[in-house]
Design a protein around this motif. Structure first.
Motif, PDB file in Angstrom:
ATOM      1  N   SER A 157       0.854  -1.225   0.105  1.00 32.51           N
ATOM      2  CA  SER A 157       0.037   0.078  -0.109  1.00 32.51           C
ATOM      3  C   SER A 157       0.856   1.210   0.096  1.00 32.51           C
ATOM      4  O   SER A 157       1.817   1.287   0.744  1.00 32.51           O
ATOM      5  CB  SER A 157      -0.886  -0.014   1.273  1.00 32.51           C
ATOM      6  OG  SER A 157      -1.807  -0.923   1.310  1.00 32.51           O
ATOM      7  N   GLU A 159       1.555   5.171  -2.454  1.00 31.17           N
ATOM      8  CA  GLU A 159       1.286   6.197  -3.154  1.00 31.17           C
ATOM      9  C   GLU A 159       2.259   6.667  -4.397  1.00 31.17           C
ATOM     10  O   GLU A 159       3.443   6.385  -4.310  1.00 31.17           O
ATOM     11  CB  GLU A 159       1.224   7.638  -2.561  1.00 31.17           C
ATOM     12  CG  GLU A 159       0.957   8.837  -3.394  1.00 31.17           C
ATOM     13  CD  GLU A 159       1.176  10.016  -2.566  1.00 31.17           C
ATOM     14  OE1 GLU A 159       1.443  11.162  -3.302  1.00 31.17           O
ATOM     15  OE2 GLU A 159       0.948  10.162  -1.370  1.00 31.17           O
ATOM     16  N   ARG A 179      -0.360  16.340  -7.370  1.00 33.82           N
ATOM     17  CA  ARG A 179      -0.811  15.242  -8.303  1.00 33.82           C
ATOM     18  C   ARG A 179      -0.765  15.783  -9.836  1.00 33.82           C
ATOM     19  O   ARG A 179      -0.185  14.846 -10.483  1.00 33.82           O
ATOM     20  CB  ARG A 179      -2.130  14.680  -7.809  1.00 33.82           C
ATOM     21  CG  ARG A 179      -2.761  13.965  -8.485  1.00 33.82           C
ATOM     22  CD  ARG A 179      -4.081  13.043  -7.975  1.00 33.82           C
ATOM     23  NE  ARG A 179      -4.405  12.106  -8.591  1.00 33.82           N
ATOM     24  CZ  ARG A 179      -5.654  11.874  -9.427  1.00 33.82           C
ATOM     25  NH1 ARG A 179      -6.526  12.822  -9.431  1.00 33.82           N
ATOM     26  NH2 ARG A 179      -6.017  10.801  -9.937  1.00 33.82           N
ATOM     27  N   ILE A 220      -0.995   3.858 -15.413  1.00 32.60           N
ATOM     28  CA  ILE A 220      -1.288   4.158 -14.067  1.00 32.60           C
ATOM     29  C   ILE A 220      -1.366   5.522 -13.459  1.00 32.60           C
ATOM     30  O   ILE A 220      -1.487   6.051 -12.547  1.00 32.60           O
ATOM     31  CB  ILE A 220       0.164   3.561 -13.385  1.00 32.60           C
ATOM     32  CG1 ILE A 220       1.305   4.326 -13.712  1.00 32.60           C
ATOM     33  CG2 ILE A 220       0.273   2.091 -13.315  1.00 32.60           C
ATOM     34  CD1 ILE A 220       1.613   5.563 -13.183  1.00 32.60           C
ATOM     35  N   PHE A 223      -3.943   6.742 -11.271  1.00 34.92           N
ATOM     36  CA  PHE A 223      -3.707   6.302  -9.723  1.00 34.92           C
ATOM     37  C   PHE A 223      -2.570   7.087  -9.244  1.00 34.92           C
ATOM     38  O   PHE A 223      -2.306   6.800  -8.232  1.00 34.92           O
ATOM     39  CB  PHE A 223      -3.475   4.929  -9.744  1.00 34.92           C
ATOM     40  CG  PHE A 223      -4.338   3.739 -10.421  1.00 34.92           C
ATOM     41  CD1 PHE A 223      -5.534   3.346  -9.560  1.00 34.92           C
ATOM     42  CD2 PHE A 223      -3.999   3.535 -11.706  1.00 34.92           C
ATOM     43  CE1 PHE A 223      -6.724   3.023 -10.232  1.00 34.92           C
ATOM     44  CE2 PHE A 223      -5.284   2.614 -12.168  1.00 34.92           C
ATOM     45  CZ  PHE A 223      -6.469   2.467 -11.548  1.00 34.92           C
ATOM     46  N   ILE A 228      -3.177   3.690  -2.892  1.00 31.47           N
ATOM     47  CA  ILE A 228      -3.518   2.478  -3.539  1.00 31.47           C
ATOM     48  C   ILE A 228      -3.076   1.328  -2.974  1.00 31.47           C
ATOM     49  O   ILE A 228      -1.979   1.356  -2.105  1.00 31.47           O
ATOM     50  CB  ILE A 228      -3.025   2.732  -5.155  1.00 31.47           C
ATOM     51  CG1 ILE A 228      -1.398   3.018  -5.196  1.00 31.47           C
ATOM     52  CG2 ILE A 228      -3.645   3.957  -5.799  1.00 31.47           C
ATOM     53  CD1 ILE A 228      -0.902   2.742  -6.547  1.00 31.47           C
ATOM     54  N   ILE A 250      -4.725  -3.068  -9.678  1.00 29.73           N
ATOM     55  CA  ILE A 250      -4.669  -1.836  -8.781  1.00 29.73           C
ATOM     56  C   ILE A 250      -5.827  -1.536  -8.084  1.00 29.73           C
ATOM     57  O   ILE A 250      -6.812  -1.590  -8.941  1.00 29.73           O
ATOM     58  CB  ILE A 250      -3.756  -0.746  -9.371  1.00 29.73           C
ATOM     59  CG1 ILE A 250      -2.597  -1.094 -10.013  1.00 29.73           C
ATOM     60  CG2 ILE A 250      -3.954   0.419  -8.574  1.00 29.73           C
ATOM     61  CD1 ILE A 250      -1.933   0.074 -10.850  1.00 29.73           C
ATOM     62  N   LEU A 252      -7.812   1.238  -5.189  1.00 33.65           N
ATOM     63  CA  LEU A 252      -7.701   2.406  -4.079  1.00 33.65           C
ATOM     64  C   LEU A 252      -7.677   1.877  -2.821  1.00 33.65           C
ATOM     65  O   LEU A 252      -8.231   0.631  -2.278  1.00 33.65           O
ATOM     66  CB  LEU A 252      -8.923   3.082  -3.992  1.00 33.65           C
ATOM     67  CG  LEU A 252      -9.103   3.783  -5.512  1.00 33.65           C
ATOM     68  CD1 LEU A 252     -10.220   4.538  -5.261  1.00 33.65           C
ATOM     69  CD2 LEU A 252      -7.992   4.729  -6.178  1.00 33.65           C
ATOM     70  N   ASN A 257     -11.599  -3.123  -6.283  1.00 26.76           N
ATOM     71  CA  ASN A 257     -10.755  -3.058  -7.243  1.00 26.76           C
ATOM     72  C   ASN A 257     -11.175  -1.889  -8.185  1.00 26.76           C
ATOM     73  O   ASN A 257     -12.425  -1.796  -8.360  1.00 26.76           O
ATOM     74  CB  ASN A 257     -10.726  -4.146  -8.018  1.00 26.76           C
ATOM     75  CG  ASN A 257      -9.639  -4.370  -9.206  1.00 26.76           C
ATOM     76  OD1 ASN A 257     -10.121  -3.713 -10.445  1.00 26.76           O
ATOM     77  ND2 ASN A 257      -8.425  -4.842  -8.891  1.00 26.76           N
ATOM     78  N   GLY A 259      -9.442  -0.998 -11.310  1.00 25.77           N
ATOM     79  CA  GLY A 259      -8.365  -0.933 -12.355  1.00 25.77           C
ATOM     80  C   GLY A 259      -9.030  -0.767 -13.776  1.00 25.77           C
ATOM     81  O   GLY A 259      -8.390  -0.115 -14.650  1.00 25.77           O
ATOM     82  N   LEU A 263     -11.630   6.737 -13.591  1.00 27.08           N
ATOM     83  CA  LEU A 263     -11.160   7.723 -12.264  1.00 27.08           C
ATOM     84  C   LEU A 263     -10.457   8.962 -13.185  1.00 27.08           C
ATOM     85  O   LEU A 263      -9.738   8.789 -13.771  1.00 27.08           O
ATOM     86  CB  LEU A 263     -10.144   6.923 -11.484  1.00 27.08           C
ATOM     87  CG  LEU A 263      -9.599   7.798 -10.387  1.00 27.08           C
ATOM     88  CD1 LEU A 263     -10.707   8.047  -9.380  1.00 27.08           C
ATOM     89  CD2 LEU A 263      -8.296   7.073  -9.475  1.00 27.08           C
ATOM     90  N   TYR A 265      -8.387  12.281 -13.740  1.00 27.28           N
ATOM     91  CA  TYR A 265      -7.335  12.714 -13.357  1.00 27.28           C
ATOM     92  C   TYR A 265      -6.844  14.209 -14.200  1.00 27.28           C
ATOM     93  O   TYR A 265      -7.481  14.376 -15.385  1.00 27.28           O
ATOM     94  CB  TYR A 265      -5.869  11.789 -13.331  1.00 27.28           C
ATOM     95  CG  TYR A 265      -5.871  11.272 -14.666  1.00 27.28           C
ATOM     96  CD1 TYR A 265      -4.843  12.296 -15.680  1.00 27.28           C
ATOM     97  CD2 TYR A 265      -6.460  10.331 -15.257  1.00 27.28           C
ATOM     98  CE1 TYR A 265      -4.685  11.661 -16.966  1.00 27.28           C
ATOM     99  CE2 TYR A 265      -6.085   9.766 -16.330  1.00 27.28           C
ATOM    100  CZ  TYR A 265      -5.247  10.334 -17.274  1.00 27.28           C
ATOM    101  OH  TYR A 265      -4.870   9.864 -18.593  1.00 27.28           O
TER     102      TYR A 265
END
Length: 269
Positions: A157, A159, A179, A220, A223, A228, A250, A252, A257, A259, A263, A265
């Motif tokens: 786990s 980041e 980010r 990725i 994420f 994660i 992957i 959160l 899950n 994946g 999501l 960004y």
């Protein structure tokens, strides 16, 4: 009792007015100081990373490719790898390909490189600041067999961070505040790195890649900068670790899950 009366252009301020004003400004000043102290104490602390900006340094070592391009050096009998990155928000691939074209370099060649260095927790990185001119010299000596240890399957786990900013070029360089910039850097070729935090401190790091050591940087991106969970085979390369990741696995942290989710960004401009 007669009320005091005051107009702004008169010579003297009645004592009742002066006394009230002093109390008000004293209370206001103490309140502002108190709010300022609370605000500062609740700010996120900086890590003690260092970017030696403006200082070009030279290191000699063997050019290695896995888990990312780096310079394998020996210091006081200890073998370390100094990962390489490009100038700006770029990975090292373009610069190294130019060097290889013009100087017949290959993995395992002894070289001397020059660039700006940044570091944190004893882990050093080098920016190839002068691009293909960062190569100072190349010798004929080649590296002996490298010891790569497979250490088994792990669930981790952490980041995903972009290591150039994280290890010194920017501070802070993690979580939501960084980010969008991390996404931009990883999009430009910076190797994605999983940073593990325990008790509020960073304690370990893993490069992320696919089963054939291929880059999964673009996959990725959704994420980056959020907590994660990943799982996969772990390998140790000198003083660095890597983990083989299936992006579809992957998840959160504290969630199911994701994946295949959409999501969202952002990309910093």
């Amino acid at each position: 009792m007669k009320d005091d009366f005051y107009v702004g252009w008169s010579d003297e301020v009645p004592k009742s007015y002066a006394s009230s004003a002093k109390v008000f400004f004293t209370v206001a000043l103490l309140a502002m100081i108190g709010i300022g102290i609370l605000y500062v104490n609740n700010q996120k602390g900086y890590i003690d990373s260092v970017y030696e900006y403006g200082s070009l340094q030279e290191y000699s070592g063997y050019l290695v490719k896995d888990p990312i391009w780096g310079l394998r050096v020996e210091e006081k009998g200890i073998i370390k790898t100094i990962p390489l990155v490009g100038f700006g928000k770029m990975g090292p691939d373009w610069t190294l390909s130019k060097m290889m074209e013009t100087h017949d370099l290959k993995e395992g060649t002894m070289v001397t490189l020059r660039g700006m260095v940044f570091h944190y927790q004893g882990k050093y990185w080098m920016e190839l600041t002068e691009k293909e001119n960062s190569l100072v010299s190349a010798g004929s000596q080649t590296m002996l067999v490298r010891d790569i240890r497979m250490t088994g399957y792990k669930e981790l786990s952490g980041e995903i961070v972009d290591p150039k900013c994280f290890f010194g070029v920017m501070n802070p360089a993690d979580k939501a505040i960084h980010r969008s910039c991390a996404i931009r850097c990883i999009s430009g070729g910076m190797p994605p790195l999983l940073a593990i935090r325990e008790g509020g401190k960073f304690v370990d790091y893993y490069f992320l890649h696919g089963a054939e050591m291929e880059s999964i940087a673009q996959e990725i991106l959704p994420f980056v900068g959020i907590p994660i969970k990943v799982q996969g085979e772990v390998a140790t390369y000198d003083d660095w670790k890597s983990i083989v990741v299936d992006v579809n696995d992957i998840a959160l942290a504290n969630s199911s899950n994701v994946g295949s989710s959409n999501l969202a960004y952002s990309i910093c401009q």
